[in-house]
Design an enzyme around this catalytic site. Structure first.
Site, PDB file in Angstrom:
ATOM      1  N   SER A  39       0.767  -1.216   0.077  1.00  0.00           N
ATOM      2  CA  SER A  39      -0.214   0.050  -0.032  1.00  0.00           C
ATOM      3  C   SER A  39       0.904   1.097   0.148  1.00  0.00           C
ATOM      4  O   SER A  39       2.120   1.337   0.232  1.00  0.00           O
ATOM      5  CB  SER A  39      -0.764  -0.036   1.300  1.00  0.00           C
ATOM      6  N   TYR A  62      -3.414   0.138  10.010  1.00  0.00           N
ATOM      7  CA  TYR A  62      -3.156  -0.287   8.646  1.00  0.00           C
ATOM      8  C   TYR A  62      -1.817   0.067   8.152  1.00  0.00           C
ATOM      9  O   TYR A  62      -1.130  -1.009   7.393  1.00  0.00           O
ATOM     10  CB  TYR A  62      -4.410   0.475   7.920  1.00  0.00           C
TER      11      TYR A  62
HETATM   12  P1  NAP Z   1     -11.913  -4.899  -0.471  1.00  0.00           P
HETATM   13  O1  NAP Z   1     -12.672  -4.072  -1.423  1.00  0.00           O
HETATM   14  O2  NAP Z   1     -12.297  -4.571   1.190  1.00  0.00           O
HETATM   15  O3  NAP Z   1     -11.614  -6.578  -0.487  1.00  0.00           O
HETATM   16  C1  NAP Z   1     -10.927  -7.203   0.513  1.00  0.00           C
HETATM   17  C2  NAP Z   1     -11.488  -8.585   0.177  1.00  0.00           C
HETATM   18  O4  NAP Z   1     -10.564  -9.244   1.117  1.00  0.00           O
HETATM   19  C3  NAP Z   1     -12.934  -8.762   0.567  1.00  0.00           C
HETATM   20  O5  NAP Z   1     -13.377  -9.618  -0.227  1.00  0.00           O
HETATM   21  C4  NAP Z   1     -13.025  -9.013   2.033  1.00  0.00           C
HETATM   22  O6  NAP Z   1     -14.016  -9.662   2.523  1.00  0.00           O
HETATM   23  C5  NAP Z   1     -11.757  -9.920   2.031  1.00  0.00           C
HETATM   24  N1  NAP Z   1     -11.394 -10.432   3.415  1.00  0.00           N
HETATM   25  C6  NAP Z   1     -11.231  -9.564   4.609  1.00  0.00           C
HETATM   26  N2  NAP Z   1     -11.049 -10.348   5.644  1.00  0.00           N
HETATM   27  C7  NAP Z   1     -10.692 -11.604   5.178  1.00  0.00           C
HETATM   28  C8  NAP Z   1     -10.306 -12.653   5.847  1.00  0.00           C
HETATM   29  N3  NAP Z   1      -9.836 -12.498   7.246  1.00  0.00           N
HETATM   30  N4  NAP Z   1     -10.035 -13.686   5.303  1.00  0.00           N
HETATM   31  C9  NAP Z   1     -10.386 -13.728   3.710  1.00  0.00           C
HETATM   32  N5  NAP Z   1     -10.753 -12.784   3.182  1.00  0.00           N
HETATM   33  C10 NAP Z   1     -10.855 -11.564   3.913  1.00  0.00           C
HETATM   34  O7  NAP Z   1     -10.607  -4.237  -0.691  1.00  0.00           O
HETATM   35  P2  NAP Z   1      -9.835  -3.818  -2.171  1.00  0.00           P
HETATM   36  O8  NAP Z   1      -9.613  -2.438  -2.246  1.00  0.00           O
HETATM   37  O9  NAP Z   1     -10.043  -4.680  -3.118  1.00  0.00           O
HETATM   38  O10 NAP Z   1      -8.276  -4.293  -1.411  1.00  0.00           O
HETATM   39  C11 NAP Z   1      -7.614  -5.580  -1.745  1.00  0.00           C
HETATM   40  C12 NAP Z   1      -6.391  -5.479  -0.995  1.00  0.00           C
HETATM   41  O11 NAP Z   1      -5.718  -4.127  -1.656  1.00  0.00           O
HETATM   42  C13 NAP Z   1      -6.316  -5.175   0.416  1.00  0.00           C
HETATM   43  O12 NAP Z   1      -5.161  -5.709   1.074  1.00  0.00           O
HETATM   44  C14 NAP Z   1      -6.021  -3.440   0.595  1.00  0.00           C
HETATM   45  O13 NAP Z   1      -5.526  -3.422   2.032  1.00  0.00           O
HETATM   46  C15 NAP Z   1      -5.072  -3.435  -0.688  1.00  0.00           C
HETATM   47  N6  NAP Z   1      -4.986  -2.307  -1.147  1.00  0.00           N
HETATM   48  C16 NAP Z   1      -6.129  -1.338  -1.584  1.00  0.00           C
HETATM   49  C17 NAP Z   1      -6.043  -0.208  -1.851  1.00  0.00           C
HETATM   50  C18 NAP Z   1      -7.397   0.626  -2.360  1.00  0.00           C
HETATM   51  O14 NAP Z   1      -7.205   1.944  -2.712  1.00  0.00           O
HETATM   52  N7  NAP Z   1      -8.462   0.079  -2.633  1.00  0.00           N
HETATM   53  C19 NAP Z   1      -4.854   0.427  -2.180  1.00  0.00           C
HETATM   54  C20 NAP Z   1      -3.703  -0.191  -1.595  1.00  0.00           C
HETATM   55  C21 NAP Z   1      -3.836  -1.601  -1.127  1.00  0.00           C
HETATM   56  P3  NAP Z   1     -15.186  -8.845   3.058  1.00  0.00           P
HETATM   57  O15 NAP Z   1     -16.013  -8.567   2.227  1.00  0.00           O
HETATM   58  O16 NAP Z   1     -15.823  -9.885   4.203  1.00  0.00           O
HETATM   59  O17 NAP Z   1     -14.365  -7.766   3.895  1.00  0.00           O
HETATM   60  C1  GCO Z   2      -7.001   5.433   3.197  1.00  0.00           C
HETATM   61  C2  GCO Z   2      -7.073   4.407   2.069  1.00  0.00           C
HETATM   62  C3  GCO Z   2      -5.518   3.856   1.512  1.00  0.00           C
HETATM   63  C4  GCO Z   2      -5.864   2.734   0.596  1.00  0.00           C
HETATM   64  C5  GCO Z   2      -4.370   2.425   0.035  1.00  0.00           C
HETATM   65  C6  GCO Z   2      -3.558   3.557  -0.403  1.00  0.00           C
HETATM   66  O1  GCO Z   2      -7.659   5.432   4.069  1.00  0.00           O
HETATM   67  O2  GCO Z   2      -5.998   6.070   3.149  1.00  0.00           O
HETATM   68  O3  GCO Z   2      -7.916   3.426   2.448  1.00  0.00           O
HETATM   69  O4  GCO Z   2      -5.135   3.122   2.884  1.00  0.00           O
HETATM   70  O5  GCO Z   2      -6.719   1.724   0.900  1.00  0.00           O
HETATM   71  O6  GCO Z   2      -4.032   1.467   1.018  1.00  0.00           O
HETATM   72  O7  GCO Z   2      -2.473   2.596  -1.031  1.00  0.00           O
END
Ligand code: NAP
Ligand code: GCO
Length: 263
Positions: free
Chosen positions: A144, A157
């Site tokens: 992230s 986080y």
């Molecule tokens: P999301 O939409 O919240 O999806 C996360 C998925 O992980 C959901 O299906 C969630 O299920 C599942 N999950 C949560 N806890 C779990 C557990 N204990 N065991 C198995 N599955 C579990 O998140 P996303 O935005 O697609 O992000 C995916 C990854 O990218 C995460 O690691 C997030 O930190 C990272 N990330 C996201 C962003 C962003 O801007 N979106 C940026 C950087 C990194 P539930 O629906 O039950 O929660």
């Molecule tokens: C926040 C956002 C970020 C993104 C991502 C950025 O609240 O700042 O959720 O944490 O999810 O991780 O890379």
């Protein structure tokens, strides 16, 4: 020519019923991989299976909580029996809790660390023995911006994602001799359900202040979408990256390079 194909490979993407995980797993399928995914309950797994089917992808879905070591070990054994040895693991499952640190309960902090850091450890530990035996494997940890930067309300986080960056480097260090590469993929701000609260339009129809902030902080002047992550993920999952190890590949539109547009 470097080999970007995933033909004949079995890829497990955690938490991949929707969002970033679904996009990456779908991209892997289009690159030739057999896709396996897990999510926290059967409803989500069914939702994911339907989404993959709609794209013409026959995915294998399993219910598994990445924080439950017994469950993980049982599911990995079941996958190896029903599908085959996992060649590529993407630790994607994750949560965030946006709470000012001085107001955050220790239990809330622990829950984020458990899912976002302990989960990837448990998953990687479960797939490493077979990867070591076949002398090849790819582990990709979804890091992230918060692996590098802090901000208000995301202490747990950031601690988890910072730790995940170092876990990535340590797996790379400890298992490189088995031709296992472990790298991070660091998305910027991506439009998924996880960031939906940061993009909600205001009552007067104007953009959310955080939405405006990210637009000003991103040279591309836009939020990323999950599809922006697919090419970098396929690269890290393929033989083309066999000498890339312990690296975090940021896919952020340039946020980490940019001071931000003057207001
Ligand atoms: P999301 O939409 O919240 O999806 C996360 C998925 O992980 C959901 O299906 C969630 O299920 C599942 N999950 C949560 N806890 C779990 C557990 N204990 N065991 C198995 N599955 C579990 O998140 P996303 O935005 O697609 O992000 C995916 C990854 O990218 C995460 O690691 C997030 O930190 C990272 N990330 C996201 C962003 C962003 O801007 N979106 C940026 C950087 C990194 P539930 O629906 O039950 O929660
Ligand atoms: C926040 C956002 C970020 C993104 C991502 C950025 O609240 O700042 O959720 O944490 O999810 O991780 O890379």
């Amino acid at each position: 020519m470097a080999n970007f194909s995933l033909e004949g490979k079995i890829a497990l993407v955690t938490g991949a019923s929707y969002g970033i995980g679904l996009a990456i797993a779908s991209g892997f399928a289009k690159a030739g991989a057999t896709v396996v995914f897990n999510d926290i309950n059967q409803d989500l797994v069914n939702k994911g299976l339907a989404a993959y089917e709609a794209e013409g992808i026959k995915a294998h879905g399993y219910v598994c909580d990445v924080t439950n070591e017994d469950q993980v070990n049982a599911v990995i054994a079941q996958i190896e029996k029903e599908v085959g040895v996992i060649d590529i693991l993407v630790n994607n499952a994750g949560i965030i809790k946006r709470i000012p640190m001085h107001e955050m309960k220790a239990a809330e902090f622990r829950q984020v660390i458990d899912i976002d850091l302990n989960g990837p450890f448990i998953m990687a530990k479960a797939v490493l023995p077979s990867m070591m035996k076949q002398n090849s494997g790819k582990i990709i940890n979804i890091c992230s911006m918060m692996s590098e930067l802090g901000r208000e309300t995301v202490s747990a986080y950031a601690a988890a994602k910072g730790g995940l960056k170092m876990l990535t480097r340590n797996i790379a260090s400890e298992y490189g001799e088995y031709n296992i590469q472990c790298n991070g993929l660091g998305p910027g701000y991506i439009a998924t359900p996880q960031t939906a609260p940061l993009r909600e339009p205001q009552a007067d129809g104007s953009r959310h202040p955080f939405d405006q902030f990210i637009i000003a902080k991103t040279p591309a002047a836009r939020w990323g979408n999950p599809e922006d992550l697919v090419g970098p993920a396929v690269f890290l999952a393929s033989e083309a990256s066999n000498f890339v190890n312990g690296h975090v590949l940021y896919v952020d539109g340039g946020i980490l390079a940019y001071i931000g547009k003057q207001p």
